[in-house]
Design an enzyme around this catalytic site. Structure first.
Site, PDB file in Angstrom:
ATOM      1  CD  GLN A 237      -2.735  -1.041   2.433  1.00 24.78           C
ATOM      2  OE1 GLN A 237      -2.411  -0.352   3.304  1.00 24.78           O
ATOM      3  NE2 GLN A 237      -3.992  -2.213   2.485  1.00 24.78           N
TER       4      GLN A 237
ATOM      5  CG  HIS B 116      -2.832  -0.755   7.918  1.00 27.52           C
ATOM      6  ND1 HIS B 116      -3.290  -1.706   8.968  1.00 27.52           N
ATOM      7  CD2 HIS B 116      -3.488  -1.250   6.761  1.00 27.52           C
ATOM      8  CE1 HIS B 116      -4.253  -2.325   8.719  1.00 27.52           C
ATOM      9  NE2 HIS B 116      -4.431  -2.266   7.382  1.00 27.52           N
TER      10      HIS B 116
END
Length: 223
Positions: free
Chosen positions: A80, A140
């Site tokens: 991510q 995250h």
């Protein structure tokens, strides 16, 4: 077409079908191979956006011309992570703030930088905040940026899949931080006088906050 963009177009199309009282038209403005992570409007014609692999681009809605912007930082584009949010200063339209997963010896961490946009190039780049949430984990990072009308800037940071740290004030993991626009700490932050706490922290206990908006009428910050 990118899967995320396809889902977005499908969602808009389904909304149009179910909204009997309104009529919508869907137009694909640009189709990128990579994830468009964040965007903001430079003016009524131009959109500045990030691609997660580390590119800034400007899309002109009138001419449909897409231009790459020079001066992007080095990012760790894995999982991510990568080039994340971008915001145009609400009053100084050439001043740009952006977040990215900065490479570190441990892996990467969420970092905030500012720069000046001149033509199609970012200059006077300054790293104004780097979280102490560095890890080799690929998830995250957060990371959204929001302004208020008092000269403060808010940035979200994910827990980096280390959930206990979201409750620990000695880490930036799982927090919203509040900064002055030069990266310094406001003297009235809630934990600025708490022993062992990171003074930048505004709110804590979050998992992976990827949405942030301020109500312009009430000043409330919604995440």
């Amino acid at each position: 077409m990118n899967t995320l963009i396809k889902l977005l177009v499908l969602a808009i199309f389904m909304t149009a079908l179910t909204a009997q009282a309104q009529k919508f038209q869907v137009e694909i403005l640009t189709d990128q191979d990579d994830v468009i992570w964040g965007f903001d409007f430079l003016d009524q014609e131009r959109i500045l956006f990030t691609e997660r692999d580390g590119k800034f681009r400007i899309f002109n809605m009138n001419t449909k011309v897409l231009t790459e912007v020079e001066g992007a930082p080095e990012v760790r584009a894995r999982g991510q992570g990568g080039l994340l949010d971008v915001r145009v200063h609400p009053k100084q339209k050439t001043k740009i703030f952006y977040t990215y997963s900065e490479p570190t010896p441990e892996g990467a961490t969420t970092t905030l930088a500012s720069a000046t946009l001149v033509g199609n190039k970012l200059i006077d780049t300054k790293k104004i905040f780097a979280s102490n949430a560095s890890t080799s984990k690929r998830v995250h990072f957060g990371s959204r940026i929001e302004f208020d009308d008092k000269g403060f800037i808010f940035v979200t940071i994910g827990d980096r899949d280390e959930r206990d740290k979201a409750q620990d004030l000695s880490f930036h993991n799982g927090k919203i931080v509040r900064l002055n626009e030069d990266g310094s700490v406001p003297i009235d932050n809630p934990f600025v006088n708490t022993k062992g706490a990171k003074p930048e922290i505004w709110s804590y206990g979050h998992r992976s906050p990827q949405g942030l908006v301020r109500n312009p009428k009430t000043g409330d910050l919604w995440m």
